[in-house]
Design an enzyme around this catalytic site. Structure first.
Site, PDB file in Angstrom:
ATOM      1  N   HIS A 120      -7.696   5.348  -0.237  1.00 20.14           N
ATOM      2  CA  HIS A 120      -6.668   4.541  -0.848  1.00 20.14           C
ATOM      3  C   HIS A 120      -5.712   3.704   0.306  1.00 20.14           C
ATOM      4  O   HIS A 120      -5.703   4.519   1.282  1.00 20.14           O
ATOM      5  CB  HIS A 120      -5.839   5.378  -1.871  1.00 20.14           C
ATOM      6  CG  HIS A 120      -6.596   5.625  -3.058  1.00 20.14           C
ATOM      7  ND1 HIS A 120      -6.149   5.968  -4.405  1.00 20.14           N
ATOM      8  CD2 HIS A 120      -7.882   5.540  -3.495  1.00 20.14           C
ATOM      9  CE1 HIS A 120      -7.177   6.311  -5.185  1.00 20.14           C
ATOM     10  NE2 HIS A 120      -8.208   6.042  -4.790  1.00 20.14           N
ATOM     11  N   GLU A 122      -2.431   4.143   0.568  1.00 18.00           N
ATOM     12  CA  GLU A 122      -1.572   5.140   1.145  1.00 18.00           C
ATOM     13  C   GLU A 122      -2.078   6.053   1.931  1.00 18.00           C
ATOM     14  O   GLU A 122      -1.721   6.389   3.219  1.00 18.00           O
ATOM     15  CB  GLU A 122      -0.815   5.817  -0.051  1.00 18.00           C
ATOM     16  CG  GLU A 122      -0.131   4.921  -1.042  1.00 18.00           C
ATOM     17  CD  GLU A 122      -0.744   4.400  -2.244  1.00 18.00           C
ATOM     18  OE1 GLU A 122      -0.191   4.000  -3.173  1.00 18.00           O
ATOM     19  OE2 GLU A 122      -1.961   4.414  -1.969  1.00 18.00           O
ATOM     20  N   CYS A 150      -1.284   6.877  -6.829  1.00 17.71           N
ATOM     21  CA  CYS A 150      -1.903   7.670  -7.840  1.00 17.71           C
ATOM     22  C   CYS A 150      -1.517   9.051  -7.604  1.00 17.71           C
ATOM     23  O   CYS A 150      -1.074   9.367  -6.511  1.00 17.71           O
ATOM     24  CB  CYS A 150      -3.422   7.337  -7.818  1.00 17.71           C
ATOM     25  SG  CYS A 150      -4.170   8.109  -6.150  1.00 17.71           S
ATOM     26  N   CYS A 153      -2.654  10.318  -4.187  1.00 19.60           N
ATOM     27  CA  CYS A 153      -1.776   9.808  -2.918  1.00 19.60           C
ATOM     28  C   CYS A 153      -0.453  10.203  -2.981  1.00 19.60           C
ATOM     29  O   CYS A 153       0.186  10.524  -1.785  1.00 19.60           O
ATOM     30  CB  CYS A 153      -1.809   8.225  -3.013  1.00 19.60           C
ATOM     31  SG  CYS A 153      -3.292   7.478  -2.676  1.00 19.60           S
TER      32      CYS A 153
END
Length: 221
Positions: A120, A122, A150, A153
């Site tokens: 992801h 991040e 999410c 993360c």
């Protein structure tokens, strides 16, 4: 017209022709004609790739100008996301990490491009910042991301000791373009305890980014 062969396959065919030529299966004239055809195909593919590359750059720059984020770091996060979605890397999630007024890490969603469900935006930015700073401890850092993190993360951010998170689109906005953050968030008990840690800024700008993403051909995962 888009060439129907990639460069790697063309070179494979060329190697096959070279082997057959060495075995005397073709005349010199046949071999030269084949090589000329394959060289032309490589040139066509290279030209198409260059055109596609510059076309993407133009589109990305146009959207950078159209999407007006007030915060300069969120603007950088949006730029990261645009680069990712126009290259088919993954969702519209870009991120930068800032320490003492300087960007020390950046990244965007690469789930599809590197076939990694944990890549992801991040996570990518955290890895970049830790490499740049030479430490796993990102105390004193702030994170700016185009979409509310999410649960995965968010926990990675906490493990990295990042002090504050600024996000654009909300978990509900993420769900609106097909992502499952909201479902996983409910399983983990929500995030009411993080109201002072997670701060929403430039939501309208990031919603425009999501609209760009929705207008492109993309894969939901």
């Amino acid at each position: 017209m888009v060439p129907d062969l990639d460069v790697e396959r063309v070179y494979g065919i060329r190697t096959f022709w070279d082997l057959e030529q060495n075995q005397g299966k073709h005349t010199d004239e046949e071999w030269q004609e084949a090589m000329a055809e394959l060289d032309m195909r490589v040139s066509q593919i290279d030209a198409f790739r260059r055109i596609a590359f510059f076309h993407h750059l133009i589109l990305i720059n146009n959207h950078r100008e159209e999407i007006e984020a007030e915060n300069p770091y969120m603007k950088e996060a949006i730029s990261e996301a645009l680069e990712g979605i126009y290259n088919g890397h993954g969702g519209p999630f870009g991120c930068v990490i800032v320490k003492d007024g300087r960007i020390v890490g950046r990244g965007h969603n690469r789930v599809l491009s590197i076939i990694d469900s944990t890549a992801h935006g991040e996570i990518s930015a955290i890895r970049d910042a830790e490499k740049a700073l030479g430490t796993h401890d990102l105390s004193g850092c702030e994170l700016y991301t185009t979409g509310e993190p999410c649960p995965m993360c968010l926990n990675a951010i906490l493990w990295a000791n990042i002090e504050k998170v600024y996000y654009g689109c909300t978990i509900s906005d993420n769900a609106g373009i097909g992502f499952r953050d909201e479902k996983f968030d409910q399983l983990s008990g929500g995030r009411e305890a993080f109201s002072d840690f997670l701060i929403c800024i430039d939501r309208k700008a990031c919603q425009k980014l999501f609209e760009v993403y929705n207008s492109l051909e993309h894969v939901i995962y």
